[in-house]
Design a protein around this motif. Sequence first.
Motif, PDB file in Angstrom:
ATOM      1  N   ILE A 157       0.836  -1.207   0.000  1.00 52.87           N
ATOM      2  CA  ILE A 157       0.000   0.000   0.000  1.00 52.87           C
ATOM      3  C   ILE A 157       0.866   1.250   0.000  1.00 52.87           C
ATOM      4  CG2 ILE A 157      -1.672   1.328   1.349  1.00 52.87           C
ATOM      5  CD1 ILE A 157      -2.863  -1.372   2.246  1.00 52.87           C
ATOM      6  N   ALA A 158       1.941   1.246   0.785  1.00 48.85           N
ATOM      7  CA  ALA A 158       2.834   2.403   0.818  1.00 48.85           C
ATOM      8  C   ALA A 158       3.457   2.662  -0.548  1.00 48.85           C
ATOM      9  CB  ALA A 158       3.921   2.193   1.872  1.00 48.85           C
ATOM     10  N   ARG A 159       3.840   1.576  -1.244  1.00 50.16           N
ATOM     11  CA  ARG A 159       4.441   1.737  -2.573  1.00 50.16           C
ATOM     12  C   ARG A 159       3.439   2.284  -3.583  1.00 50.16           C
ATOM     13  NH1 ARG A 159       7.164  -3.670  -1.926  1.00 50.16           N
ATOM     14  NH2 ARG A 159       5.406  -4.488  -3.123  1.00 50.16           N
ATOM     15  N   LEU A 160       2.233   1.717  -3.571  1.00 52.96           N
ATOM     16  CA  LEU A 160       1.271   2.113  -4.596  1.00 52.96           C
ATOM     17  C   LEU A 160       0.756   3.534  -4.373  1.00 52.96           C
ATOM     18  CD1 LEU A 160      -1.991   1.958  -3.565  1.00 52.96           C
ATOM     19  CD2 LEU A 160      -1.410  -0.462  -3.481  1.00 52.96           C
ATOM     20  N   LYS A 161       0.697   3.973  -3.122  1.00 55.52           N
ATOM     21  CA  LYS A 161       0.248   5.345  -2.853  1.00 55.52           C
ATOM     22  C   LYS A 161       1.185   6.346  -3.531  1.00 55.52           C
ATOM     23  CE  LYS A 161      -3.240   4.674   0.099  1.00 55.52           C
ATOM     24  NZ  LYS A 161      -4.625   5.168  -0.115  1.00 55.52           N
ATOM     25  N   LYS A 162       2.487   6.043  -3.534  1.00 56.49           N
ATOM     26  CA  LYS A 162       3.449   6.922  -4.191  1.00 56.49           C
ATOM     27  C   LYS A 162       3.246   6.949  -5.700  1.00 56.49           C
ATOM     28  CE  LYS A 162       7.021   6.251  -0.651  1.00 56.49           C
ATOM     29  NZ  LYS A 162       8.382   5.716  -0.378  1.00 56.49           N
ATOM     30  N   ARG A 163       2.637   5.895  -6.221  1.00 52.62           N
ATOM     31  CA  ARG A 163       2.376   5.812  -7.666  1.00 52.62           C
ATOM     32  C   ARG A 163       1.026   6.403  -8.050  1.00 52.62           C
ATOM     33  NH1 ARG A 163       4.112  -0.522  -7.418  1.00 52.62           N
ATOM     34  NH2 ARG A 163       6.369  -0.282  -7.733  1.00 52.62           N
ATOM     35  N   GLY A 164       0.245   6.814  -7.057  1.00 50.63           N
ATOM     36  CA  GLY A 164      -1.045   7.437  -7.335  1.00 50.63           C
ATOM     37  C   GLY A 164      -2.218   6.481  -7.370  1.00 50.63           C
ATOM     38  N   TYR A 165      -2.073   5.306  -6.700  1.00 47.27           N
ATOM     39  CA  TYR A 165      -3.157   4.326  -6.660  1.00 47.27           C
ATOM     40  C   TYR A 165      -3.716   4.228  -5.235  1.00 47.27           C
ATOM     41  CZ  TYR A 165      -1.425   3.145 -11.283  1.00 47.27           C
ATOM     42  OH  TYR A 165      -1.044   3.220 -12.586  1.00 47.27           O
ATOM     43  N   ASP A 166      -4.865   3.567  -5.110  1.00 46.47           N
ATOM     44  CA  ASP A 166      -5.560   3.508  -3.818  1.00 46.47           C
ATOM     45  C   ASP A 166      -5.400   2.190  -3.076  1.00 46.47           C
ATOM     46  OD1 ASP A 166      -6.845   6.116  -4.083  1.00 46.47           O
ATOM     47  OD2 ASP A 166      -8.069   5.176  -5.642  1.00 46.47           O
ATOM     48  N   GLN A 167      -5.427   1.076  -3.809  1.00 43.75           N
ATOM     49  CA  GLN A 167      -5.429  -0.242  -3.167  1.00 43.75           C
ATOM     50  C   GLN A 167      -4.648  -1.246  -4.013  1.00 43.75           C
ATOM     51  OE1 GLN A 167      -6.876  -1.625  -0.310  1.00 43.75           O
ATOM     52  NE2 GLN A 167      -7.475   0.389   0.446  1.00 43.75           N
ATOM     53  N   SER A 168      -4.159  -2.298  -3.350  1.00 45.14           N
ATOM     54  CA  SER A 168      -3.505  -3.416  -4.043  1.00 45.14           C
ATOM     55  C   SER A 168      -4.555  -4.425  -4.488  1.00 45.14           C
ATOM     56  CB  SER A 168      -2.517  -4.123  -3.108  1.00 45.14           C
ATOM     57  OG  SER A 168      -1.644  -3.221  -2.485  1.00 45.14           O
ATOM     58  N   LEU A 169      -4.354  -4.974  -5.681  1.00 41.14           N
ATOM     59  CA  LEU A 169      -5.126  -6.137  -6.115  1.00 41.14           C
ATOM     60  C   LEU A 169      -4.187  -7.332  -6.003  1.00 41.14           C
ATOM     61  CD1 LEU A 169      -7.758  -7.286  -7.277  1.00 41.14           C
ATOM     62  CD2 LEU A 169      -6.782  -6.981  -9.556  1.00 41.14           C
ATOM     63  N   TRP A 170      -4.474  -8.205  -5.024  1.00 41.18           N
ATOM     64  CA  TRP A 170      -3.571  -9.316  -4.732  1.00 41.18           C
ATOM     65  C   TRP A 170      -3.860 -10.507  -5.632  1.00 41.18           C
ATOM     66  CZ3 TRP A 170       0.444  -8.403  -1.640  1.00 41.18           C
ATOM     67  CH2 TRP A 170       0.354  -7.309  -0.764  1.00 41.18           C
ATOM     68  N   LEU A 171      -2.799 -11.197  -6.021  1.00 41.27           N
ATOM     69  CA  LEU A 171      -2.912 -12.407  -6.825  1.00 41.27           C
ATOM     70  C   LEU A 171      -2.768 -13.630  -5.929  1.00 41.27           C
ATOM     71  CD1 LEU A 171      -0.757 -11.357  -9.913  1.00 41.27           C
ATOM     72  CD2 LEU A 171      -3.212 -11.017  -9.516  1.00 41.27           C
ATOM     73  N   ASN A 172      -3.285 -14.759  -6.405  1.00 45.47           N
ATOM     74  CA  ASN A 172      -3.204 -15.988  -5.637  1.00 45.47           C
ATOM     75  C   ASN A 172      -1.738 -16.321  -5.359  1.00 45.47           C
ATOM     76  OD1 ASN A 172      -2.862 -19.161  -5.707  1.00 45.47           O
ATOM     77  ND2 ASN A 172      -4.909 -18.702  -4.914  1.00 45.47           N
ATOM     78  N   PRO A 173      -1.365 -16.579  -4.112  1.00 47.94           N
ATOM     79  CA  PRO A 173       0.048 -16.801  -3.778  1.00 47.94           C
ATOM     80  C   PRO A 173       0.611 -18.095  -4.341  1.00 47.94           C
ATOM     81  CG  PRO A 173      -1.344 -17.237  -1.867  1.00 47.94           C
ATOM     82  CD  PRO A 173      -2.237 -16.628  -2.915  1.00 47.94           C
ATOM     83  N   GLY A 174      -0.264 -19.030  -4.726  1.00 50.42           N
ATOM     84  CA  GLY A 174       0.213 -20.292  -5.261  1.00 50.42           C
ATOM     85  C   GLY A 174       0.622 -20.217  -6.714  1.00 50.42           C
ATOM     86  N   ASN A 175      -0.147 -19.451  -7.519  1.00 57.46           N
ATOM     87  CA  ASN A 175       0.151 -19.417  -8.958  1.00 57.46           C
ATOM     88  C   ASN A 175       0.561 -18.042  -9.465  1.00 57.46           C
ATOM     89  OD1 ASN A 175      -2.291 -17.876  -9.428  1.00 57.46           O
ATOM     90  ND2 ASN A 175      -3.459 -19.787  -9.435  1.00 57.46           N
ATOM     91  N   ARG A 176       0.292 -16.996  -8.690  1.00 63.75           N
ATOM     92  CA  ARG A 176       0.614 -15.617  -9.036  1.00 63.75           C
ATOM     93  C   ARG A 176       0.015 -15.193 -10.384  1.00 63.75           C
ATOM     94  NH1 ARG A 176       4.519 -13.846  -5.554  1.00 63.75           N
ATOM     95  NH2 ARG A 176       3.539 -11.840  -6.011  1.00 63.75           N
ATOM     96  N   GLN A 177      -1.078 -15.835 -10.773  1.00 64.39           N
ATOM     97  CA  GLN A 177      -1.705 -15.560 -12.070  1.00 64.39           C
ATOM     98  C   GLN A 177      -3.187 -15.241 -11.957  1.00 64.39           C
ATOM     99  OE1 GLN A 177      -0.921 -19.010 -14.480  1.00 64.39           O
ATOM    100  NE2 GLN A 177       1.256 -18.554 -14.722  1.00 64.39           N
ATOM    101  N   THR A 178      -3.822 -15.652 -10.862  1.00 61.25           N
ATOM    102  CA  THR A 178      -5.261 -15.421 -10.725  1.00 61.25           C
ATOM    103  C   THR A 178      -5.535 -14.426  -9.602  1.00 61.25           C
ATOM    104  OG1 THR A 178      -5.464 -17.357  -9.281  1.00 61.25           O
ATOM    105  CG2 THR A 178      -5.905 -17.683 -11.632  1.00 61.25           C
ATOM    106  N   VAL A 179      -6.656 -13.724  -9.733  1.00 67.78           N
ATOM    107  CA  VAL A 179      -7.015 -12.674  -8.794  1.00 67.78           C
ATOM    108  C   VAL A 179      -7.501 -13.292  -7.482  1.00 67.78           C
ATOM    109  CG1 VAL A 179      -8.631 -10.766  -8.364  1.00 67.78           C
ATOM    110  CG2 VAL A 179      -7.619 -11.075 -10.652  1.00 67.78           C
ATOM    111  N   ASP A 180      -7.055 -12.716  -6.361  1.00 60.59           N
ATOM    112  CA  ASP A 180      -7.575 -13.110  -5.051  1.00 60.59           C
ATOM    113  C   ASP A 180      -8.541 -12.037  -4.544  1.00 60.59           C
ATOM    114  OD1 ASP A 180      -6.614 -15.623  -4.603  1.00 60.59           O
ATOM    115  OD2 ASP A 180      -5.286 -15.084  -2.958  1.00 60.59           O
TER     116      ASP A 180
END
Length: 356
Positions: free
Chosen positions: A204-227
Amino acid sequence: MSIYIDPAVASSLRGFEMPEKLGFGAVMAPVMFRAVCQDGCWSSGELVPYAPLSLDPAAKVLHYAQSCFEGMKAYRTTSAGISLFRPDRNAARLAHSAERLCMPPVPEPLFMDGVRTVTAYCANLVPATSGESLYLRPFLIGTQADLTVSASTSYEFYVIASPSEAYHAGNMRLWVEREDSRAAVGGTGDAKVGGNYAASLLSIARLKKRGYDQSLWLNPGNRQTVDELSGMNFFAVIGGELHTPALSGSILEGVTRDSLIDLARDLGYTVHERAIEIDELLSQVADGTCEEAFACGTAAIISPISVFGDNGENYQLAKAPGAVAERLRQALLDIQEGRTEDRFGWMHPVEPITIE
């Protein structure tokens, strides 16, 4: 067993003044509920003035993160009554989170005593503006004081409250988080524990500096699908149908998510609970197949998404807010605030306690 009401509760409530600007979770109600568990035996609980906690510096919660919590709301209805929204689901989810952390589940009757008592005594603090509510935060902590890596033998359960606005108003700009994970496969992703939120803060701290509001996390097992987001579940409208990630063990089973699925199907929408490939989703946003997307949760209700940021590119949603999100948000609020029939049996009325 009866609940003990501290005599100082009345003066705490009489001396409380609601500020003009509420914000979210910033204004704390002047009372709280407390119950103690020692060696598996629970006390009946007490309502006391809101005050700092006294913890031993060696308490397990401070070192080994034995802490879980819930987020839920009480609404003022059009009939001037007060109702809790699906508290039984929150009680069950807190029990699940507690068991994952080797903590004794709060018995449902005790949980209900806590949230009902705080709500009843804070009835005058429930905002009357649509979309606002009394936000309730039940939480459970391990308090045994020693530094052995083991489960605590003593616990305290609290319910605090905050008259609040919606958590996130307006459209959100999401950043697709491809570097970090907020939860692990086989970890605590499907439990509501503090460590999951701590794990999201760097992103969140990183993305705020980029001008975004929230993280969209990916599945930790495959890193390809939305969680999910850091504190909300995710929905996309693709070809006029609703799509949401299937529960996978690393996603919190949101009460609002579950409610929207039932409500959407009742309103005639087709709902898919499935694995959503992030690259496919971004392509669908780019070509307009994905017309709108939104996040949902107890605190925010529904927050429309306007942009996905990924690898330096922005993918703009055609509709933000979209018609589906707006319809679902209004339909849910109409039930919560008593403007339409509660055909699902979600609302639990609470009889207010008047302080003279």
